[in-house]
Design a protein around this motif. Structure first.
Motif, PDB file in Angstrom:
ATOM      1  N   LEU A   1      16.775 -22.743  41.229  1.00 28.23           N
ATOM      2  CA  LEU A   1      17.799 -22.615  42.093  1.00 28.23           C
ATOM      3  C   LEU A   1      19.138 -22.738  41.565  1.00 28.23           C
ATOM      4  CD1 LEU A   1      17.261 -21.495  44.995  1.00 28.23           C
ATOM      5  CD2 LEU A   1      17.407 -23.818  45.813  1.00 28.23           C
ATOM      6  N   LEU A   2      18.995 -23.626  40.301  1.00 28.48           N
ATOM      7  CA  LEU A   2      20.514 -24.282  39.906  1.00 28.48           C
ATOM      8  C   LEU A   2      21.242 -22.885  39.355  1.00 28.48           C
ATOM      9  CD1 LEU A   2      19.342 -27.430  37.891  1.00 28.48           C
ATOM     10  CD2 LEU A   2      20.352 -26.894  40.402  1.00 28.48           C
TER      11      LEU A   2
ATOM     12  N   GLU B   1      28.041 -23.602  51.257  1.00 32.06           N
ATOM     13  CA  GLU B   1      28.643 -24.705  50.498  1.00 32.06           C
ATOM     14  C   GLU B   1      27.575 -25.242  49.382  1.00 32.06           C
ATOM     15  OE1 GLU B   1      29.787 -27.974  53.195  1.00 32.06           O
ATOM     16  OE2 GLU B   1      30.338 -29.408  51.314  1.00 32.06           O
ATOM     17  N   THR B   2      28.072 -25.728  48.374  1.00 34.82           N
ATOM     18  CA  THR B   2      26.841 -26.100  47.417  1.00 34.82           C
ATOM     19  C   THR B   2      27.584 -27.616  46.759  1.00 34.82           C
ATOM     20  OG1 THR B   2      26.318 -23.977  46.684  1.00 34.82           O
ATOM     21  CG2 THR B   2      25.975 -25.716  45.242  1.00 34.82           C
ATOM     22  N   ARG B   3      26.643 -28.550  47.098  1.00 37.86           N
ATOM     23  CA  ARG B   3      27.045 -29.791  46.643  1.00 37.86           C
ATOM     24  C   ARG B   3      26.386 -30.429  45.113  1.00 37.86           C
ATOM     25  NH1 ARG B   3      28.242 -33.220  52.024  1.00 37.86           N
ATOM     26  NH2 ARG B   3      29.248 -31.703  52.981  1.00 37.86           N
ATOM     27  N   LEU B   4      26.650 -31.138  44.498  1.00 37.65           N
ATOM     28  CA  LEU B   4      26.113 -32.025  43.464  1.00 37.65           C
ATOM     29  C   LEU B   4      25.384 -33.027  44.227  1.00 37.65           C
ATOM     30  CD1 LEU B   4      25.328 -31.993  40.484  1.00 37.65           C
ATOM     31  CD2 LEU B   4      27.413 -33.658  40.360  1.00 37.65           C
ATOM     32  N   CYS B   5      24.116 -33.302  44.093  1.00 37.33           N
ATOM     33  CA  CYS B   5      23.375 -34.546  44.931  1.00 37.33           C
ATOM     34  C   CYS B   5      22.330 -34.908  43.949  1.00 37.33           C
ATOM     35  CB  CYS B   5      23.137 -34.321  46.026  1.00 37.33           C
ATOM     36  SG  CYS B   5      21.772 -33.068  46.214  1.00 37.33           S
TER      37      CYS B   5
ATOM     38  N   GLY C   1      20.346 -32.532  41.314  1.00 32.30           N
ATOM     39  CA  GLY C   1      20.588 -30.995  41.556  1.00 32.30           C
ATOM     40  C   GLY C   1      21.687 -30.710  42.610  1.00 32.30           C
ATOM     41  N   ILE C   2      21.289 -29.668  43.210  1.00 37.06           N
ATOM     42  CA  ILE C   2      22.587 -28.976  44.245  1.00 37.06           C
ATOM     43  C   ILE C   2      21.893 -29.004  45.298  1.00 37.06           C
ATOM     44  CG2 ILE C   2      23.849 -27.653  42.422  1.00 37.06           C
ATOM     45  CD1 ILE C   2      22.427 -25.232  43.085  1.00 37.06           C
TER      46      ILE C   2
ATOM     47  N   LYS D   1      26.080 -27.648  32.341  1.00 36.93           N
ATOM     48  CA  LYS D   1      27.311 -27.028  33.153  1.00 36.93           C
ATOM     49  C   LYS D   1      27.548 -27.991  34.357  1.00 36.93           C
ATOM     50  CE  LYS D   1      29.114 -22.805  34.799  1.00 36.93           C
ATOM     51  NZ  LYS D   1      28.458 -21.400  35.302  1.00 36.93           N
ATOM     52  N   MET D   2      26.692 -28.630  34.843  1.00 38.45           N
ATOM     53  CA  MET D   2      26.613 -29.497  36.061  1.00 38.45           C
ATOM     54  C   MET D   2      27.011 -30.873  35.678  1.00 38.45           C
ATOM     55  SD  MET D   2      23.344 -28.301  38.004  1.00 38.45           S
ATOM     56  CE  MET D   2      23.207 -29.913  39.059  1.00 38.45           C
TER      57      MET D   2
END
Ligand code: BEZ
Length: 184
Positions: free
Chosen positions: A15-16, A25-29, A68-69, A159-160
């Motif tokens: 999914l990344l 919306e996509t958030r780093l978590c 992840g996201i 990249k993240m």
């Protein structure tokens, strides 16, 4: 009726880089006390039943963080998204809910994800980096090669800004073998 509104999906594997559903919306978590490991066999996406590829699952690991996201799914798409993901993740994965943490370590939302327990029939478990890499180099399935999966995962994490020594070491071993001409 939708399961949750809004619904957050936690992605830590394909999914990344490969999103199949709409999100607002996509958030780093991160998910606490879990680690990402390429310990799950893939008989249906990155391998075959005879030669399963190696894909990511979440393994309980106290003190670890799996970054992840989180993707926010619009209410009207929740049922269709969960149905599609249940089919995509059917080989040994279970739909589970995890508290999601932001980079400040604060939580406030639960996220749905898919993890493959050690008791599932496709679980392969730990192996040396070299052994995992040697399988990855030769596995191929309907979704593409296992090499592509691991290199895409490593690139997405970089990249993240996420350091994942487990994924990185396997990606390194694959790249070294590839440049050394160890497989065709
Ligand atoms: C993943 O591989 O990151 C993933 C795929 C489907 C649902 C949740 C996570």
């Amino acid at each position: 009726m939708p399961l949750h509104s809004p619904l957050w999906i936690f992605g830590y594997g394909s999914l990344l880089w490969k999103q199949s559903h709409p999100s607002t919306e996509t958030r780093l978590c991160f998910v606490k006390d879990y680690a990402r490991r390429l310990w799950q066999g893939s008989p249906d996406h990155r391998g075959t039943p005879q030669r399963p590829g190696r894909v990511a699952t979440l393994i309980a690991s106290p003190g670890d963080r799996c970054w992840g996201i989180a993707q926010c799914i619009p209410s009207e798409d929740i049922d269709a998204t969960l149905h599609a993901l249940d089919i995509r993740e059917q080989a040994g994965y279970e739909r589970l809910s995890f508290p999601l943490y932001d980079s400040d370590g604060k939580t406030g939302a639960e996220g749905i994800s898919y993890a493959a327990a050690e008791s599932n029939p496709h679980y392969l478990g730990p192996d040396s980096t070299e052994t995992v890499a040697s399988y990855v180099l030769t596995c191929q399935g309907p979704s593409g090669s296992n090499v592509e999966y691991v290199l895409n995962l490593a690139a997405a994490l970089r990249k993240m800004g996420v350091e994942d020594p487990h994924v990185e070491s396997i990606a390194d071993a694959i790249e070294k073998a590839d440049s050394g001409g160890m497989h065709d």
